[in-house]
Design a protein around this motif. Structure first.
Motif, PDB file in Angstrom:
ATOM      1  N   GLN A  47      -6.054  13.207 -10.805  1.00 56.82           N
ATOM      2  CA  GLN A  47      -7.092  12.328 -10.825  1.00 56.82           C
ATOM      3  C   GLN A  47      -5.880  10.946 -11.214  1.00 56.82           C
ATOM      4  OE1 GLN A  47      -9.448  11.573 -12.079  1.00 56.82           O
ATOM      5  NE2 GLN A  47      -9.555   9.760 -11.096  1.00 56.82           N
ATOM      6  N   SER A  48      -4.332  11.351 -11.057  1.00 55.21           N
ATOM      7  CA  SER A  48      -3.444   9.578 -11.214  1.00 55.21           C
ATOM      8  C   SER A  48      -3.299   9.891  -9.386  1.00 55.21           C
ATOM      9  CB  SER A  48      -1.712   9.936 -11.266  1.00 55.21           C
ATOM     10  OG  SER A  48      -1.908  10.296 -12.803  1.00 55.21           O
ATOM     11  N   CYS A  49      -2.965  10.625  -8.450  1.00 55.80           N
ATOM     12  CA  CYS A  49      -2.907  10.745  -7.615  1.00 55.80           C
ATOM     13  C   CYS A  49      -3.917   9.789  -7.240  1.00 55.80           C
ATOM     14  CB  CYS A  49      -2.566  11.718  -6.789  1.00 55.80           C
ATOM     15  SG  CYS A  49      -3.464  12.477  -5.129  1.00 55.80           S
ATOM     16  N   LEU A  50      -5.193  10.289  -6.978  1.00 54.86           N
ATOM     17  CA  LEU A  50      -6.480   9.706  -6.600  1.00 54.86           C
ATOM     18  C   LEU A  50      -6.460   7.521  -7.121  1.00 54.86           C
ATOM     19  CD1 LEU A  50      -9.522  10.394  -5.716  1.00 54.86           C
ATOM     20  CD2 LEU A  50     -10.575  10.213  -7.552  1.00 54.86           C
ATOM     21  N   ASP A  51      -6.156   8.016  -7.982  1.00 51.53           N
ATOM     22  CA  ASP A  51      -6.572   6.308  -8.341  1.00 51.53           C
ATOM     23  C   ASP A  51      -5.219   5.521  -7.442  1.00 51.53           C
ATOM     24  OD1 ASP A  51      -7.818   7.128 -10.460  1.00 51.53           O
ATOM     25  OD2 ASP A  51      -6.564   6.717 -11.934  1.00 51.53           O
ATOM     26  N   ASP A  52      -3.864   5.886  -7.246  1.00 49.56           N
ATOM     27  CA  ASP A  52      -2.984   5.561  -6.592  1.00 49.56           C
ATOM     28  C   ASP A  52      -3.489   5.537  -5.226  1.00 49.56           C
ATOM     29  OD1 ASP A  52      -1.210   4.916  -8.162  1.00 49.56           O
ATOM     30  OD2 ASP A  52      -0.119   7.066  -8.423  1.00 49.56           O
ATOM     31  N   CYS A  53      -4.501   6.621  -4.971  1.00 45.23           N
ATOM     32  CA  CYS A  53      -4.906   6.895  -3.059  1.00 45.23           C
ATOM     33  C   CYS A  53      -5.616   5.691  -3.169  1.00 45.23           C
ATOM     34  CB  CYS A  53      -5.285   7.860  -2.671  1.00 45.23           C
ATOM     35  SG  CYS A  53      -4.164   8.951  -2.475  1.00 45.23           S
ATOM     36  N   ASN A  54      -6.684   5.436  -4.134  1.00 51.35           N
ATOM     37  CA  ASN A  54      -7.898   4.057  -4.408  1.00 51.35           C
ATOM     38  C   ASN A  54      -6.754   2.812  -3.845  1.00 51.35           C
ATOM     39  OD1 ASN A  54      -9.938   6.090  -4.233  1.00 51.35           O
ATOM     40  ND2 ASN A  54      -9.923   6.106  -6.596  1.00 51.35           N
ATOM     41  N   SER A  55      -6.202   2.733  -5.019  1.00 50.96           N
ATOM     42  CA  SER A  55      -5.292   1.598  -4.825  1.00 50.96           C
ATOM     43  C   SER A  55      -4.569   1.510  -3.556  1.00 50.96           C
ATOM     44  CB  SER A  55      -3.833   1.325  -5.835  1.00 50.96           C
ATOM     45  OG  SER A  55      -4.301   1.510  -6.661  1.00 50.96           O
ATOM     46  N   ALA A  56      -4.298   2.436  -2.819  1.00 50.23           N
ATOM     47  CA  ALA A  56      -3.464   2.777  -1.127  1.00 50.23           C
ATOM     48  C   ALA A  56      -4.928   1.965  -0.528  1.00 50.23           C
ATOM     49  CB  ALA A  56      -2.746   3.600  -1.043  1.00 50.23           C
ATOM     50  N   LEU A  57      -5.544   2.010  -0.825  1.00 46.89           N
ATOM     51  CA  LEU A  57      -6.779   2.055   0.391  1.00 46.89           C
ATOM     52  C   LEU A  57      -7.081  -0.123   0.068  1.00 46.89           C
ATOM     53  CD1 LEU A  57      -8.115   5.331   1.045  1.00 46.89           C
ATOM     54  CD2 LEU A  57      -6.830   4.102   3.011  1.00 46.89           C
ATOM     55  N   GLU A  58      -7.575  -0.094  -1.334  1.00 48.28           N
ATOM     56  CA  GLU A  58      -7.554  -1.605  -1.066  1.00 48.28           C
ATOM     57  C   GLU A  58      -6.996  -2.233  -0.552  1.00 48.28           C
ATOM     58  OE1 GLU A  58      -8.440  -2.268  -5.582  1.00 48.28           O
ATOM     59  OE2 GLU A  58     -10.077  -0.825  -6.397  1.00 48.28           O
ATOM     60  N   LEU A  59      -5.266  -2.211  -0.704  1.00 47.79           N
ATOM     61  CA  LEU A  59      -4.359  -2.765  -0.182  1.00 47.79           C
ATOM     62  C   LEU A  59      -4.541  -2.606   1.642  1.00 47.79           C
ATOM     63  CD1 LEU A  59      -1.781  -2.100  -2.178  1.00 47.79           C
ATOM     64  CD2 LEU A  59      -2.851  -4.244  -2.201  1.00 47.79           C
ATOM     65  N   ASP A  60      -4.967  -1.111   2.701  1.00 44.93           N
ATOM     66  CA  ASP A  60      -4.927  -0.978   3.585  1.00 44.93           C
ATOM     67  C   ASP A  60      -5.729  -0.187   3.818  1.00 44.93           C
ATOM     68  OD1 ASP A  60      -4.103  -0.911   6.056  1.00 44.93           O
ATOM     69  OD2 ASP A  60      -2.218  -0.472   5.664  1.00 44.93           O
ATOM     70  N   PRO A  61      -7.017  -0.885   4.568  1.00 46.24           N
ATOM     71  CA  PRO A  61      -8.222   0.641   4.570  1.00 46.24           C
ATOM     72  C   PRO A  61      -7.803   1.453   5.717  1.00 46.24           C
ATOM     73  CG  PRO A  61      -8.872  -1.970   4.078  1.00 46.24           C
ATOM     74  CD  PRO A  61      -7.975  -1.850   4.196  1.00 46.24           C
ATOM     75  N   LYS A  62      -6.976   1.000   6.643  1.00 45.96           N
ATOM     76  CA  LYS A  62      -6.049   1.752   7.488  1.00 45.96           C
ATOM     77  C   LYS A  62      -4.862   2.935   7.158  1.00 45.96           C
ATOM     78  CE  LYS A  62      -7.546  -1.759  10.777  1.00 45.96           C
ATOM     79  NZ  LYS A  62      -6.940  -2.030  12.118  1.00 45.96           N
TER      80      LYS A  62
ATOM     81  N   SER B 177       0.927  -0.941  -0.032  1.00 49.18           N
ATOM     82  CA  SER B 177       0.048  -0.214   0.198  1.00 49.18           C
ATOM     83  C   SER B 177       0.851   1.208  -0.062  1.00 49.18           C
ATOM     84  CB  SER B 177      -0.710   0.144   0.769  1.00 49.18           C
ATOM     85  OG  SER B 177      -1.596   1.136   1.665  1.00 49.18           O
ATOM     86  N   ILE B 178       2.069   1.532   0.772  1.00 46.62           N
ATOM     87  CA  ILE B 178       2.921   2.848   0.886  1.00 46.62           C
ATOM     88  C   ILE B 178       3.080   2.633  -0.521  1.00 46.62           C
ATOM     89  CG2 ILE B 178       4.704   1.269   1.097  1.00 46.62           C
ATOM     90  CD1 ILE B 178       5.416   2.792   3.563  1.00 46.62           C
ATOM     91  N   PHE B 179       3.707   1.357  -1.507  1.00 48.89           N
ATOM     92  CA  PHE B 179       4.013   2.434  -2.994  1.00 48.89           C
ATOM     93  C   PHE B 179       3.463   3.091  -3.471  1.00 48.89           C
ATOM     94  CE2 PHE B 179       7.124  -2.049  -3.277  1.00 48.89           C
ATOM     95  CZ  PHE B 179       7.424  -1.496  -1.745  1.00 48.89           C
ATOM     96  N   PHE B 180       1.957   2.529  -3.319  1.00 52.93           N
ATOM     97  CA  PHE B 180       1.044   3.630  -4.128  1.00 52.93           C
ATOM     98  C   PHE B 180       0.689   4.629  -3.154  1.00 52.93           C
ATOM     99  CE2 PHE B 180      -0.386  -0.973  -5.079  1.00 52.93           C
ATOM    100  CZ  PHE B 180       0.018  -0.782  -7.145  1.00 52.93           C
ATOM    101  N   SER B 181       0.591   4.599  -2.133  1.00 56.73           N
ATOM    102  CA  SER B 181       0.255   6.037  -1.426  1.00 56.73           C
ATOM    103  C   SER B 181       1.416   6.851  -1.541  1.00 56.73           C
ATOM    104  CB  SER B 181       0.099   5.906   0.239  1.00 56.73           C
ATOM    105  OG  SER B 181       0.962   5.334   0.773  1.00 56.73           O
ATOM    106  N   ASN B 182       3.018   6.208  -1.514  1.00 54.57           N
ATOM    107  CA  ASN B 182       3.939   7.432  -1.468  1.00 54.57           C
ATOM    108  C   ASN B 182       3.783   8.325  -3.739  1.00 54.57           C
ATOM    109  OD1 ASN B 182       4.357   6.664   0.922  1.00 54.57           O
ATOM    110  ND2 ASN B 182       6.902   6.151   0.339  1.00 54.57           N
TER     111      ASN B 182
END
Length: 523
Positions: free
Chosen positions: A64-79, A47-52
């Motif tokens: 939009q790219s930031c939003l997409d990465d955050c969605n991927s990060a939260l799918e992996l780690d909802p916290k 998750s951290i790779f996507f949120s970074n």
């Protein structure tokens, strides 16, 4: 779908992530995106790779790219609270204020003392309240009274800043609405009677460069007068200098500058290095002259004063940052309120709505801040028809002129910013052929050399804020239109009617970008 990487691939991914982190600290966000992407290609389970990577995309305004990465990060780690925080800020950038409020509220439940999230949430709630109020009273932006047009200058006479002011003096004429040939008692704005090069020089040297402000009365008069000049211009301004003689050494030059973003000291350097505005030297500043940099008021007041003195020799296209939502998030509103007042900001806001959207030079070069329309049936004539006196809509030609970007592949693609589209070289080529143009000039994006010929030379991006935000290390660029006197191969130039020059950043006082920002993306 994420698959578990090998132990070796997982370690390589961590190393690449750490390299990305180094680039974040160095504010080299494009390089950071590159390394985080490599890490994700090796290991897409973290998750951290996507949120970074989302943070780097956010810093590049790729909402939009930031939003997409955050969605991927939260799918992996909802916290992942950082992912919620960055998704909230990306929603803010996309002007989705209710969604931003939801994410930022989650952040503050987990981290109640997070000042950045609190400021951003406060801004969201303020915008939501304002939107509700507009809906409650009915009407739209075009119904608002323009304070530039109804300015009663005597309302500023009691201000203490006027009594204390020791700078150059302006004389004013209070204008009135003319009804049926008779002078009405209704005020109609202000005209400045004695704008001069001497006043502008003293305003710059004796006021602005000494960290002072002109009186609010002066600022209001300058904005009111300039607004009237902008309103009288068409949505598509047309300039020409192609009928001058080849042997005319004193022929008129048209210089096109890109984003300057409140970098006042670099703006002064442009005029020092390339020549002042005058009857033989016309300047076109292609949008985004406010926000980010902490001298946006000084840049705007300088440009507006020059417009009053030389109305046919300085022109301003509107950029995506000459809009209310951007000004709330990127510092200009807060700077203006700090240095002057909310009333002065409101006047600036309405004057931005008067700015033209594009400029046509010599029937050869079309200049807009962002990019081309996604509707391929549209032509230059459609720009002329735009009713621009409002905040930009979320879709359509008006918005795309301010927001769209070029891409390498043909056709149209989604914008990383989330507003506008990405357009390929085939789109540009077809638009040029259809409208019998030679090139598109646009700005809107940092280019490390200050200028870049793209899409087979059919499109030129010019960016005039060197060392953007005191961190990017880029050059500034400028395009001079000088028919028959251009220099081929100069900084990539392929047109004998153009001179392409670049310049470095100059020193300025130790005031950081967005120093006055109280919220939004001032993080």
């Amino acid at each position: 779908m994420s698959t578990t990487p090998t132990t070796e691939a997982a370690q390589q991914a961590i190393d690449l992530k750490n390299e990305g982190n180094k680039y974040i600290k160095e504010k080299k966000y494009t390089k950071a995106v590159e390394y985080y992407t490599k890490a994700i290609e090796l290991d897409s389970t973290q998750s951290i790779f996507f949120s970074n990577r989302a943070l780097a995309q956010l810093k590049l305004d790729n909402f939009q790219s930031c939003l997409d990465d955050c969605n991927s990060a939260l799918e992996l780690d909802p916290k992942n609270i950082k992912a919620y925080h960055r998704r909230g800020l990306s929603q803010l950038g996309l002007l989705h204020f209710k969604k931003a409020k939801n994410d930022l509220s989650i952040v503050l439940k987990a981290k109640p003392s997070d000042a950045t999230a609190k400021r951003a949430l406060d801004m969201c709630e303020k915008v939501i309240r304002e939107e509700r109020f507009k809906k409650a009273i009915g009407g739209d932006d075009t119904d608002r009274v323009n304070p530039c047009q109804v300015l009663n200058l005597s309302s500023f006479d009691a201000n203490s800043d006027l009594v204390k002011y020791e700078g150059p003096i302006l004389d004013f004429e209070q204008l009135y609405v003319d009804e049926n040939g008779d002078k009405s008692t209704s005020v109609g704005g202000v005209a400045i009677k004695n704008m001069s090069q001497e006043f502008i020089s003293k305003m710059v040297n004796d006021v602005f460069l000494k960290g002072k402000n002109i009186p609010k009365k002066y600022a209001a008069a300058i904005i009111s007068h300039a607004d009237r000049l902008f309103r009288d211009e068409p949505s598509l301004v047309e300039l020409s200098n192609n009928k001058q003689q080849d042997n005319d050494e004193d022929a008129m030059k048209i210089s096109v500058c890109g984003d300057t973003h409140g970098q006042f000291y670099d703006v002064l350097n442009i005029f020092k290095k390339f020549g002042k505005v005058g009857e033989k030297h016309t300047y076109l500043f292609n949008g985004d002259f406010v926000d980010r940099g902490s001298w946006s008021c000084e840049v705007a007041l300088l440009f507006y004063s020059l417009k009053i003195l030389f109305p046919k020799n300085i022109f301003l296209n509107r950029g995506n940052h000459e809009t209310d939502n951007m000004n709330k998030m990127y510092g200009f509103e807060d700077e203006c309120k700090y240095k002057y007042s909310p009333r002065i900001f409101e006047m600036f806001s309405r004057s931005f709505e008067s700015l033209p959207l594009a400029t046509l030079i010599n029937d050869n070069y079309l200049v807009m801040h962002g990019g081309l329309p996604s509707d391929t049936s549209l032509t230059v004539d459609d720009i002329r028809k735009i009713n621009r006196f409002t905040q930009p809509p979320r879709e359509g030609l008006f918005m795309e002129l301010l927001w769209s970007d070029p891409q390498e592949k043909d056709g149209f693609g989604p914008s990383q910013r989330g507003l506008g589209f990405s357009f390929g070289s085939d789109i540009t080529k077809n638009f040029l052929e259809k409208n019998k143009l030679r090139k598109i000039f646009r700005s809107h994006e940092v280019r490390m050399n200050g200028i870049e010929f793209e899409q087979n030379g059919n499109l030129v991006t010019v960016f005039s804020a060197p060392n953007y935000c005191d961190s990017q290390g880029n050059m500034g660029g400028i395009i001079h239109v000088v028919p028959g006197k251009g220099i081929i191969a100069q900084n990539g130039n392929d047109d004998d009617d153009l001179l392409i020059e670049t310049f470095k950043a100059v020193e300025h006082p130790a005031v950081k970008p967005m120093a006055y920002s109280n919220g939004g993306l001032g993080f």
